[in-house]
Design a protein around this motif. Structure first.
Motif, PDB file in Angstrom:
ATOM      1  N   TYR A  39       0.851  -1.195   0.000  1.00  0.00           N
ATOM      2  CA  TYR A  39       0.000   0.000   0.000  1.00  0.00           C
ATOM      3  C   TYR A  39       0.881   1.237   0.000  1.00  0.00           C
ATOM      4  N   SER A  40       0.508   2.211  -0.819  1.00  0.00           N
ATOM      5  CA  SER A  40       1.280   3.456  -0.860  1.00  0.00           C
ATOM      6  C   SER A  40       1.025   4.319   0.368  1.00  0.00           C
ATOM      7  N   ASP A  41      -0.083   4.054   1.047  1.00  0.00           N
ATOM      8  CA  ASP A  41      -0.451   4.807   2.243  1.00  0.00           C
ATOM      9  C   ASP A  41      -0.488   3.836   3.423  1.00  0.00           C
ATOM     10  N   ALA A  42       0.396   3.998   4.385  1.00  0.00           N
ATOM     11  CA  ALA A  42       0.472   3.104   5.537  1.00  0.00           C
ATOM     12  C   ALA A  42      -0.808   3.122   6.360  1.00  0.00           C
ATOM     13  N   ARG A  43      -1.516   4.281   6.351  1.00  0.00           N
ATOM     14  CA  ARG A  43      -2.762   4.347   7.100  1.00  0.00           C
ATOM     15  C   ARG A  43      -3.824   3.423   6.483  1.00  0.00           C
ATOM     16  N   LYS A  44      -3.799   3.337   5.147  1.00  0.00           N
ATOM     17  CA  LYS A  44      -4.755   2.429   4.496  1.00  0.00           C
ATOM     18  C   LYS A  44      -4.430   0.986   4.844  1.00  0.00           C
ATOM     19  N   LEU A  45      -3.149   0.624   4.887  1.00  0.00           N
ATOM     20  CA  LEU A  45      -2.758  -0.722   5.297  1.00  0.00           C
ATOM     21  C   LEU A  45      -3.338  -1.054   6.672  1.00  0.00           C
ATOM     22  N   ALA A  46      -3.199  -0.114   7.593  1.00  0.00           N
ATOM     23  CA  ALA A  46      -3.745  -0.333   8.940  1.00  0.00           C
ATOM     24  C   ALA A  46      -5.258  -0.452   8.896  1.00  0.00           C
ATOM     25  N   SER A  47      -5.892   0.365   8.078  1.00  0.00           N
ATOM     26  CA  SER A  47      -7.350   0.332   7.977  1.00  0.00           C
ATOM     27  C   SER A  47      -7.840  -1.001   7.421  1.00  0.00           C
ATOM     28  N   VAL A  48      -7.104  -1.554   6.452  1.00  0.00           N
ATOM     29  CA  VAL A  48      -7.460  -2.867   5.905  1.00  0.00           C
ATOM     30  C   VAL A  48      -7.305  -3.945   6.972  1.00  0.00           C
ATOM     31  N   PHE A  49      -6.211  -3.910   7.725  1.00  0.00           N
ATOM     32  CA  PHE A  49      -5.995  -4.897   8.777  1.00  0.00           C
ATOM     33  C   PHE A  49      -7.074  -4.825   9.857  1.00  0.00           C
ATOM     34  N   GLN A  50      -7.559  -3.625  10.113  1.00  0.00           N
ATOM     35  CA  GLN A  50      -8.587  -3.456  11.139  1.00  0.00           C
ATOM     36  C   GLN A  50      -9.995  -3.722  10.623  1.00  0.00           C
ATOM     37  N   GLY A  51     -10.112  -4.039   9.334  1.00  0.00           N
ATOM     38  CA  GLY A  51     -11.418  -4.356   8.762  1.00  0.00           C
ATOM     39  C   GLY A  51     -12.286  -3.155   8.490  1.00  0.00           C
ATOM     40  N   LYS A  52     -11.697  -1.967   8.459  1.00  0.00           N
ATOM     41  CA  LYS A  52     -12.476  -0.756   8.243  1.00  0.00           C
ATOM     42  C   LYS A  52     -12.735  -0.489   6.764  1.00  0.00           C
ATOM     43  N   GLU A  53     -11.911  -1.066   5.893  1.00  0.00           N
ATOM     44  CA  GLU A  53     -12.143  -0.955   4.455  1.00  0.00           C
ATOM     45  C   GLU A  53     -11.610  -2.213   3.777  1.00  0.00           C
ATOM     46  N   GLY A  55      -9.686  -4.853   1.298  1.00  0.00           N
ATOM     47  CA  GLY A  55      -8.321  -4.936   0.793  1.00  0.00           C
ATOM     48  C   GLY A  55      -7.709  -6.259   1.192  1.00  0.00           C
ATOM     49  N   TYR A  56      -6.514  -6.502   0.702  1.00  0.00           N
ATOM     50  CA  TYR A  56      -5.827  -7.765   0.973  1.00  0.00           C
ATOM     51  C   TYR A  56      -4.672  -7.533   1.930  1.00  0.00           C
ATOM     52  N   ARG A  57      -4.525  -8.451   2.898  1.00  0.00           N
ATOM     53  CA  ARG A  57      -3.503  -8.315   3.926  1.00  0.00           C
ATOM     54  C   ARG A  57      -2.300  -9.201   3.631  1.00  0.00           C
ATOM     55  N   TYR A  58      -2.597 -10.487   3.448  1.00  0.00           N
ATOM     56  CA  TYR A  58      -1.555 -11.491   3.271  1.00  0.00           C
ATOM     57  C   TYR A  58      -2.200 -12.683   2.577  1.00  0.00           C
ATOM     58  N   GLY A  59      -1.422 -13.393   1.756  1.00  0.00           N
ATOM     59  CA  GLY A  59      -1.991 -14.440   0.921  1.00  0.00           C
ATOM     60  C   GLY A  59      -2.699 -15.548   1.678  1.00  0.00           C
ATOM     61  N   ARG A  60      -2.333 -15.788   2.928  1.00  0.00           N
ATOM     62  CA  ARG A  60      -2.998 -16.829   3.716  1.00  0.00           C
ATOM     63  C   ARG A  60      -4.456 -16.469   4.014  1.00  0.00           C
ATOM     64  N   GLN A  61      -4.757 -15.172   4.033  1.00  0.00           N
ATOM     65  CA  GLN A  61      -6.086 -14.722   4.419  1.00  0.00           C
ATOM     66  C   GLN A  61      -6.959 -14.267   3.256  1.00  0.00           C
ATOM     67  N   GLY A  62      -6.410 -14.265   2.060  1.00  0.00           N
ATOM     68  CA  GLY A  62      -7.212 -13.832   0.931  1.00  0.00           C
ATOM     69  C   GLY A  62      -6.350 -13.474  -0.262  1.00  0.00           C
ATOM     70  N   ASN A  63      -6.927 -13.571  -1.439  1.00  0.00           N
ATOM     71  CA  ASN A  63      -6.200 -13.389  -2.683  1.00  0.00           C
ATOM     72  C   ASN A  63      -7.228 -13.011  -3.748  1.00  0.00           C
ATOM     73  N   PRO A  64      -6.908 -12.112  -4.687  1.00  0.00           N
ATOM     74  CA  PRO A  64      -7.911 -11.697  -5.680  1.00  0.00           C
ATOM     75  C   PRO A  64      -8.471 -12.853  -6.506  1.00  0.00           C
TER      76      PRO A  64
END
Length: 413
Positions: A39-53, A55-64
Motif C-alpha cells: 500500500y502506498s499509504d500506511a494508514r490504508k494498510l492499517a485500515s485494511v488490517f482493522q477491517g475498516k475498508e 483490501g488484501y492483507r496477506y496471501g494466507r487470508q485472501g487473494n484476488p
C-alpha cells in the motif's frame, strides 16, 4: 453485462468475474501469485488490517483470484458470503475449529463420508460432544438435541450408501430452536440443490468434486446463506461483535480457521476450480443421466444383490429426493451377490477406473470396505450399512451406451 438482471445458473457463473473490472480486459480473473500486498499509504494498510475498508492483507487470508471464486460460489448458493479453503475437509474442520468450544454439543448424521466421520470423532475427543443419529428422520435429530447443542450437521446424500437426510424438516426444527444448521452439499452440488431453501445457515462444498469436475484441483468452501441469526450464537468473540451481526460467523471463521490454521486455497487451484465450474451444469446433467441408466441396468441383473441410488423407485428416500433435488446425482453404490469377488469384478472393467474421487469427468469405482472405510472397522461399517462387497461408482460423462456396456460385460465375464 447488466448486473441487476437475474440470469440462469450457468450464465451467472460464466459472467461472474465481469461484474467487477478485470485487469487488461481478461475474460477470467487472472492468477495472482503474490502473497504480499503493498500500500502506498500506511494508514490504508492499517485500515485494511482493522477491517475498516476492503483490501488484501496477506496471501494466507485472501487473494484476488480466490476472492473471484468465492463470489462465484456465493452466487451458486444464493448466499451472502463464501470463504474458500484448501480442501473440503478443511472447510468442515473450519466450522468446528471456529465455532465450537468445550462443553458444546453437535448432532450429526451417522451416514457420512469416512473422513468426515473421523473428523467428528476427533472433535469428540477435544471437548465438544458429538452425537451421531439416523438423519433420514427428523425425530432422531430432535431426540438428540440438548441445551448445549450448537449445530446440526448433515450431508444431502450420504456417501457411499446414498441415504438422504430429512433436510427440510431438520431445517425447520433448527429454525424453531435457534440452532445453526450446517449442510454439506457436495453430493448434490449447488446445481441440483440449494440448502438455503431448507433453512441451512452454512453450506459446505468440496470444490474438488462436481464444481471443479476434472479431478485436477483440491478445494473446499463454506457459504453463509444469510438465513441464520448470528446474534443468538453464544460463541462469537467480542472482537467480531463490532461488525453487524450478519457478519459475525464468517468473520470468526475467516480469522480463527483460515488465518490461524492456514488451510488456504492457492490461486492456481482457485483458477482451475473457477474454470471447471463454468461447465458444471452440463457435466452434472450428463452424469445424472448416465448414473440412472447404469443403476437401472445393475438393479435388473440377478448377479447384483442391491443398488443404492435415490433415482430408483425402491430407494427408501426416492420420493423425498424427487421433491428436493433437480436430479438424483452422479454417485451410487451396489453390492454383488455372494460368490462374486468385488476385486475380480472391478479388474474386468475396461473404462471405469479404480480410484478415490468423485465428480470427475471419468467414471471412477472403489471397493468401499477395503479402502475409504477400512480404518473404521467392520463393526462400525455394519452399523452404517456398508457391506463388505459394496462398490461405489462415481459416474462420468462417457457416452451412456459405452459405460453401461462396460459394467454389463464385467458381470457377464
Amino acid at each position: 453485462m447488466n448486473s441487476n438482471k437475474k440470469f440462469g445458473f450457468t450464465t451467472t457463473i460464466l459472467h461472474s468475474d465481469r461484474q467487477n473490472p478485470i485487469e487488461h480486459g481478461s475474460l477470467h480473473k487472472p492468477i495472482h501469485t503474490s502473497v504480499a500486498f503493498g500500500y502506498s499509504d500506511a494508514r490504508k494498510l492499517a485500515s485494511v488490517f482493522q477491517g475498516k475498508e476492503p483490501g488484501y492483507r496477506y496471501g494466507r487470508q485472501g487473494n484476488p483470484t480466490v476472492s473471484a471464486l468465492e463470489d462465484k460460489i456465493t452466487k451458486m448458493e444464493d448466499g451472502a458470503q463464501t470463504i474458500c479453503f484448501a480442501t473440503g475437509m478443511a472447510a468442515i474442520g473450519a466450522v468446528a475449529q471456529a465455532l465450537l468450544r468445550e462443553g458444546d454439543h453437535v448432532v450429526s448424521s451417522a451416514f457420512l463420508f469416512g473422513n468426515t466421520n473421523s473428523l467428528w470423532q476427533t472433535v469428540n475427543l477435544l471437548g465438544p460432544k458429538v452425537t451421531m443419529v439416523d438423519a433420514t428422520d427428523v425425530a432422531n435429530v430432535e431426540a438428540a438435541l440438548t441445551p448445549q447443542t450448537r449445530l446440526v450437521f448433515v450431508e444431502t446424500i450420504a456417501n457411499p450408501r446414498t441415504q438422504v437426510a430429512d433436510l427440510a424438516r431438520i431445517g425447520e426444527l433448527c429454525r424453531q430452536r435457534g440452532i445453526l444448521y450446517v449442510v454439506d452439499n457436495t453430493m448434490t452440488s449447488p446445481y441440483l440443490f440449494r440448502p438455503k431453501d431448507v433453512g441451512a445457515g452454512l453450506v459446505i462444498n468440496a470444490l474438488t468434486k462436481s464444481i471443479a469436475g476434472h479431478g485436477i484441483a483440491l478445494g473446499g468452501s463454506v457459504t453463509d446463506t444469510g438465513v441464520y441469526d448470528w446474534s443468538v450464537y453464544p460463541n462469537i468473540a467480542d472482537s467480531y461483535r463490532r461488525n453487524p451481526p450478519a457478519q459475525w460467523g464468517m468473520a470468526q471463521i475467516r480469522a480463527k480457521a483460515l488465518r490461524d490454521f492456514g488451510a488456504t486455497l492457492g490461486p492456481e487451484a482457485a483458477h482451475h476450480i473457477a474454470v471447471g465450474s463454468e461447465t458444471m451444469a452440463l457435466r452434472i446433467e450428463r452424469e445424472c443421466a448416465n448414473a440412472l441408466a447404469l443403476a437401472r441396468m445393475l438393479d435388473a441383473d440377478d448377479r447384483v444383490q442391491a443398488v443404492h441410488y435415490p433415482g430408483l423407485p425402491g430407494h427408501p428416500q426416492h420420493a423425498l429426493s424427487a421433491s428436493l433435488f433437480r436430479a438424483f446425482g452422479g454417485l451410487f453404490s451396489f453390492e454383488l451377490k455372494d460368490g462374486i469377488d468385488c476385486f475380480d469384478y472391478l479388474n474386468r472393467l475396461k473404462l471405469a477406473i479404480p480410484a478415490s474421487n468423485l465428480g470427475d469427468t471419468r467414471t471412477l469405482v472403489i471397493p468401499v470396505a477395503h479402502t475409504i472405510f477400512y480404518e473404521m472397522g467392520q463393526a462400525r461399517r455394519a452399523e452404517m450399512g456398508i457391506a463388505e462387497s459394496l462398490i461405489r461408482v462415481s459416474v462420468g460423462i462417457e457416452d451412456p451406451e459405452d459405460i453401461v456396456e462396460d459394467f454389463r460385460q464385467a458381470l457377464s465375464a
